[in-house]
Scaffold this active site. Sequence first.
Site, PDB file in Angstrom:
ATOM      1  N   GLY A  41       0.715  -1.236   0.114  1.00 62.15           N
ATOM      2  CA  GLY A  41      -0.174  -0.008   0.000  1.00 62.15           C
ATOM      3  C   GLY A  41       0.941   1.194  -0.006  1.00 62.15           C
ATOM      4  N   GLN A  46       3.308   9.852   1.383  1.00 60.34           N
ATOM      5  CA  GLN A  46       4.767   9.111   1.217  1.00 60.34           C
ATOM      6  C   GLN A  46       5.329   9.375   0.059  1.00 60.34           C
ATOM      7  OE1 GLN A  46       2.791   5.144   2.131  1.00 60.34           O
ATOM      8  NE2 GLN A  46       5.073   4.922   2.826  1.00 60.34           N
ATOM      9  N   CYS A  87       7.069  -0.397   6.568  1.00 69.45           N
ATOM     10  CA  CYS A  87       6.573   0.672   6.006  1.00 69.45           C
ATOM     11  C   CYS A  87       7.573   1.249   4.789  1.00 69.45           C
ATOM     12  CB  CYS A  87       6.116   1.629   6.860  1.00 69.45           C
ATOM     13  SG  CYS A  87       5.649   3.081   6.013  1.00 69.45           S
ATOM     14  N   LEU A  88       7.222   1.341   3.531  1.00 69.21           N
ATOM     15  CA  LEU A  88       8.221   1.964   2.849  1.00 69.21           C
ATOM     16  C   LEU A  88       9.002   2.978   3.155  1.00 69.21           C
ATOM     17  CD1 LEU A  88       6.183   1.337  -0.692  1.00 69.21           C
ATOM     18  CD2 LEU A  88       7.990  -0.229   0.188  1.00 69.21           C
ATOM     19  N   HIS A 130      -3.151   0.771   8.146  1.00 70.20           N
ATOM     20  CA  HIS A 130      -1.989   1.282   8.020  1.00 70.20           C
ATOM     21  C   HIS A 130      -1.775   2.344   7.223  1.00 70.20           C
ATOM     22  CE1 HIS A 130       2.769   0.768   7.773  1.00 70.20           C
ATOM     23  NE2 HIS A 130       2.472   1.541   6.601  1.00 70.20           N
ATOM     24  N   GLU A 131      -2.691   2.579   6.170  1.00 66.18           N
ATOM     25  CA  GLU A 131      -2.687   3.334   5.176  1.00 66.18           C
ATOM     26  C   GLU A 131      -3.686   4.517   5.791  1.00 66.18           C
ATOM     27  OE1 GLU A 131      -0.462   3.279   2.994  1.00 66.18           O
ATOM     28  OE2 GLU A 131      -0.257   1.384   3.187  1.00 66.18           O
ATOM     29  N   HIS A 134      -1.348   6.608   7.807  1.00 64.32           N
ATOM     30  CA  HIS A 134      -0.778   7.534   7.102  1.00 64.32           C
ATOM     31  C   HIS A 134      -1.478   8.911   6.768  1.00 64.32           C
ATOM     32  CE1 HIS A 134       3.192   5.732   6.139  1.00 64.32           C
ATOM     33  NE2 HIS A 134       2.776   4.625   5.772  1.00 64.32           N
TER      34      HIS A 134
HETATM   35 NI    NI Z   1       3.575   2.822   5.210  1.00 63.91          NI
END
Ligand code: NI
Length: 167
Positions: A41, A46, A87-88, A130-131, A134
């Site tokens: 995701g 991000q 997480c990226l 999670h998203e 964010h």
């Molecule tokens: Ni993330």
Amino acid sequence: MHYYGDSILRTTATPVSDIDDDLKALAAAMIVTMRHENGVGLAATQIGRTQKIAIIDPTGGEADPYILINPEIVYVSPETMIEDEGCLSVPTIWQPVKRHKCVSVKARDLDGREYTIENADGRLARAIQHEVDHLNGILFIDRLSPMQRRLINGKLKKLAKSGGEEK
Ligand code: NI
């Protein structure tokens, strides 16, 4: 990609009012980035944008991703589940995080249609939580216990200093 330490990751995203060409281009760019980074995701913050949009692909490229514009979690199960999460934007760090086992989320797609993912569970439920976090400026590391947080503090400091270069 914007990494831990970058203030944009702490921004609360702005609800989308018009689904225009700019937003469609943003969604396309997010899909390219998520696929390139092998992510499950991605939220707009991000990649340095503040619109309230996230994408999720729990299949790892097997299907079209969910596009979640102005997502709102409308149900969470009382049952929780602890599983490793990463997480990226926080590379190299994986930690067990407690999440609701099941959630339902309401959002709009790129055609402006409202839809609901009902009773998502497993990887999808985790990715949704999670998203949506964010888009509220929350990172998964904020949900760790003080002890877990202490364990990764050194890594986080390095990451913030290097702007992600340490990965
Ligand atoms: Ni993330």
